[in-house]
Scaffold this active site. Structure first.
Site, PDB file in Angstrom:
ATOM      1  CG  HIS A  50      -1.998   0.997   1.203  1.00  0.00           C
ATOM      2  ND1 HIS A  50      -2.971   1.077   2.169  1.00  0.00           N
ATOM      3  CD2 HIS A  50      -2.282   1.990   0.318  1.00  0.00           C
ATOM      4  CE1 HIS A  50      -3.793   2.081   1.896  1.00  0.00           C
ATOM      5  NE2 HIS A  50      -3.392   2.640   0.779  1.00  0.00           N
ATOM      6  CG  ASP A  58      -2.311  -2.551   4.684  1.00  0.00           C
ATOM      7  OD1 ASP A  58      -1.916  -2.100   5.770  1.00  0.00           O
ATOM      8  OD2 ASP A  58      -2.669  -1.828   3.732  1.00  0.00           O
ATOM      9  CE  LYS A 259     -16.607 -39.780 -15.516  1.00  0.00           C
ATOM     10  NZ  LYS A 259     -15.377 -39.505 -14.734  1.00  0.00           N
ATOM     11  N   GLY A 616      17.009  -7.158 -21.069  1.00  0.00           N
ATOM     12  CA  GLY A 616      15.681  -7.446 -21.593  1.00  0.00           C
ATOM     13  C   GLY A 616      14.596  -6.786 -20.776  1.00  0.00           C
ATOM     14  N   GLY A 617      15.009  -6.044 -19.739  1.00  0.00           N
ATOM     15  CA  GLY A 617      14.046  -5.338 -18.902  1.00  0.00           C
ATOM     16  C   GLY A 617      14.255  -3.845 -18.983  1.00  0.00           C
ATOM     17  N   GLY A 619      17.508  -2.364 -17.561  1.00  0.00           N
ATOM     18  CA  GLY A 619      18.888  -1.986 -17.309  1.00  0.00           C
ATOM     19  C   GLY A 619      19.921  -2.728 -18.125  1.00  0.00           C
ATOM     20  CB  ALA A 688       8.102 -13.531 -17.888  1.00  0.00           C
TER      21      ALA A 688
END
Length: 749
Positions: A50, A58, A259, A616-617, A619, A688
């Site tokens: 939060h 929390d 089934k 790939g992100g 940095g 991902a």
């Protein structure tokens, strides 16, 4: 007031204090209600990150019909030595636990809320007595947190009235505990278990501002079912049972389902709490807590679902034995609740409605879930063509089919409206997936044909090869396997002999993903297993040594491969040092490039060469090859000294502390990738991420604003590799260098 209750008990009983603090004509939160106590020993828990006036976590436990709540400034820690302050706050309604989004500014608790973890908890002993005594011990079974925990009230007799809310959250010493030298779990796993987003991404999107007229986001979409009638939610429902038959029913008045071998289960949802009942009304919620949690998150206030609890094996089949082995913790496969009927929905009894209408409502309910769970599947069917459908099932060696009258109501007990036709030599049930009823007739036949001709890459058969793993570009499992096949000579040298930590996304990058470090039933036999002594136990890790092993990871939904800094043969002697440059909000890409060059120059000043790659992100990784010899402690101490020296040179731009509050407009130089057991994403591994990005080695002179960290993807990497005159890291494999014996001016503080 209870004479044995602590001072806050009377003040915070039920939802009195929660409601006193809020004006529900203005606040976006639900007024809620005190729910009945669950019958099963396990109860729901949730942790919400939060970002209000101050960032905190929390921690909420379902008890006494509400969510007992504690605000934890630093969040939970896996280290038993960390006793985290937990301020007891007012009880919250059960409905509050499913929220993620934004509470508008100016309202109580205004800010961004991220659903950090959720699951079930089981008390040790009587939870009511323990809570009142101020010493509550319990076990968590969440998506991130597991094992034993304790909430302990700080010295009740010594506290003043103003301090009486102070508790401590403490991790028990068990297999799930981790030492403080590891990165805190709130740092390593910051993303939401519901949406996969960071708290910054949720705040930026502003797509879920919570308003009170939405009743906690639990209201089902507008689903009208002809023949439904108003009624109270029943405590239980007797299931309808099929009558054995020699042949499938003929004509278009019948629909037919495969089934599945497993156990019949009816799920009862009541305002955020789900109970699973067997055909004989035994409470099985405790047996299948992940399924109960998934049902509880459906976008409905009340519902009753009918289906089969199964375990889907890697080849797509099911069996009763697989379910029994799964329950014993010895089996493989994926637990799946195959739902084929909807009997009650939000104040309406649907049992008198036509079966086909009930199934259409069920499909809409499942499709409308914003948090789709892999354990819940729609029970598919075809209309008409019973003989052909039955022949397909038997030819594939399946159990058989269930034929049902399309226009029949739901009748308790055995009925001729449902007919079970068995294949004579079948041993297992059919694979299943969630499909929209409008198309299923042709699609089931098509899927049956596909099972007979499933594609293979590097000798590994790919089930569900057409499953889309990266929706923005329609990239399928087969596409990913062929991508790795094409770049095998580039990626395998970076994986060979190294223990791994994997990011698994069974349903794709847009669905739930999770880290997996130790071997489970899900791991293909083509992967090498390695036993590694950890602090309190021996862990079994996976090693990728061949293309077949790599494709095996694709088959089970692995989208990221992270590797150790050492190889198995010399596990205690790292052969590289990694500096992870992680930019905070507001940092320009040119600043990340400059930081990488500064780290390179610092290393060069010590006579050491380094190499760079995108993550790939967001940095860059600066990677320094190392001749094995130094210990983990020595390489960690060295990397910390280099990182802190760089940060000291410009403290306004660089930090070496993980605290998020210190990182706005700065680059975090993460040296903790160099402690024993830590990993970093492997070169040429996919990520991902929605755009199917890849971590890619670069030459130093390639660093420029044109090539950002997420520049290379599955779609464009092969063209880059084909156009290279030489490997940009060619010298990496030939570099032999040792840590300097003394590092003047770089002493870690």
């Amino acid at each position: 007031m209870d004479a044995h209750a602590p001072p806050w008990k009377d003040e915070f009983v039920g939802l009195r204090e929660y409601r006193r603090k809020r004006d529900f004509k203005k606040t976006p939160e639900p007024a809620g209600h005190v729910a009945d106590e669950p019958r099963a020993p396990s109860r729901a828990f949730v942790i919400q990150k939060h970002a209000a006036s101050r960032l905190h976590y929390d921690f909420r436990l379902e008890l006494e019909g509400v969510l007992k709540s504690w605000a934890i400034p630093k969040g939970p820690s896996l280290d038993p030595a960390d006793k985290r302050l937990a301020m007891h706050v007012e009880d919250h309604p059960i409905e509050y636990g499913g929220f993620e989004g934004i509470i508008p500014k100016g309202q109580y608790g205004g800010g961004t809320v991220l659903l950090w973890d959720r699951g079930t908890w089981q008390p040790v002993g009587d939870p009511h007595k323990a809570y009142r005594a101020g010493s509550l011990k319990f076990t968590l079974n969440g998506e991130k947190l597991h094992g034993g925990w304790a909430l302990v009230k700080i010295g009740a007799r010594r506290q003043s009235r103003g301090d009486e809310r102070r508790w401590l959250l403490i991790k028990e010493r068990d297999e799930q505990a981790a030492p403080s030298r590891s990165r805190p779990i709130v740092e390593t796993q910051p993303k939401s278990v519901a949406s996969g987003r960071t708290i910054e991404e949720i705040a930026a999107a502003e797509d879920r501002v919570w308003h009170s007229n939405r009743d906690g986001d639990r209201a089902a979409p507008s689903i009208e079912v002809s023949g439904a009638r108003k009624a109270a939610l029943p405590k239980s429902v007797r299931p309808e049972l099929a009558t054995p038959a020699d042949r499938p029913a003929s004509g278009d008045g019948w629909l037919h389902e495969l089934k599945h071998d497993g156990e019949r289960v009816l799920a009862r949802l009541d305002h955020g709490r789900a109970v699973l009942l067997s055909a004989k009304t035994r409470d099985w919620t405790e047996r299948f807590p992940t399924v109960a949690a998934a049902v509880a998150r459906l976008p409905a206030k009340q519902a009753i679902l009918d289906g089969e609890m199964t375990v889907l094996l890697p080849d797509g089949t099911t069996s009763v034995q697989a379910l029994e082995e799964f329950g014993a913790g010895t089996g493989r496969g994926r637990l799946t609740y195959m739902i084929f009927d909807l009997l009650y929905l939000d104040g309406r009894d649907l049992t008198a409605a036509r079966l086909e209408d009930r199934k259409m409502a069920l499909a809409r309910l499942l499709d409308s879930a914003t948090d789709k769970s892999a354990v819940l599947r729609y029970g598919d069917h075809v209309v008409g063509a019973g003989a052909e459908f039955f022949a397909h099932a038997c030819r594939l060696g399946l159990t058989g089919i269930i034929s049902k009258r399309r226009d029949a109501p739901y009748r308790a007990g055995r009925s001729s409206d449902w007919r079970h036709v068995k294949c004579r030599a079948s041993t297992s049930a059919a694979p299943a997936g969630r499909q929209r009823p409008a198309k299923v007739g042709a699609e089931v036949d098509e899927r049956a044909a596909k099972r007979e001709t499933e594609p293979a890459v590097a000798g590994v058969r790919l089930t569900h090869a057409a499953r889309i793993l990266y929706p923005p570009h329609g990239t399928t499992k087969l596409d990913l396997a062929r991508f790795y096949e094409a770049i095998a000579e580039w990626i395998l040298p970076h994986l060979k002999d190294r223990p791994t930590t994997l990011v698994r996304c069974p349903e794709g990058a847009h669905k739930t993903c999770f880290y997996q470090k130790h071997v489970g039933y899900w791991a293909p036999e083509s992967l090498r297993r390695v036993k590694i002594q950890e602090k309190r136990k021996v862990g079994v890790y996976l090693v990728v040594d061949s293309l077949a092993s790599l494709i095996g990871l694709v088959q089970i939904g692995i989208l990221e491969i992270h590797t150790w800094n050492s190889v198995v043969e010399r596990l205690e002697q790292p052969d590289r040092v990694v500096f992870d440059l992680d930019p905070g909000p507001g940092v320009q890409w040119t600043e990340v490039i400059e930081c990488a060059r500064l780290v390179r120059e610092a290393l060069r000043g010590l006579g050491l060469e380094s190499f760079v790659k995108t993550t790939g992100g967001k940095g860059l990784h600066v990677v320094m090859p190392l001749t094995p010899g130094p210990s983990w402690e020595e390489t960690a101490r060295f990397s910390r000294a280099v990182a802190e020296s760089t940060a000291r040179a410009n403290p306004r731009r660089y930090v070496t502390r993980m605290a998020k509050a210190e990182r706005h407009g700065k680059i975090f130089i993460d040296y903790l990738r160099n402690i024993r057991g830590a990993t970093s994403v492997a070169a040429y591994s996919t990520r991902a991420k929605p755009e199917a990005t890849v971590s890619v080695p670069l030459a130093w002179d390639e660093l420029s604003p044109r090539i950002t960290s997420d520049h290379f993807t599955i779609a464009n990497l092969r063209a880059r590799l084909a156009g290279l005159a030489a490997d940009p890291w060619e010298a990496y494999w030939k570099t032999r260098q040792a840590l300097p014996k003394s590092v003047r001016g770089l002493t870690a503080s």
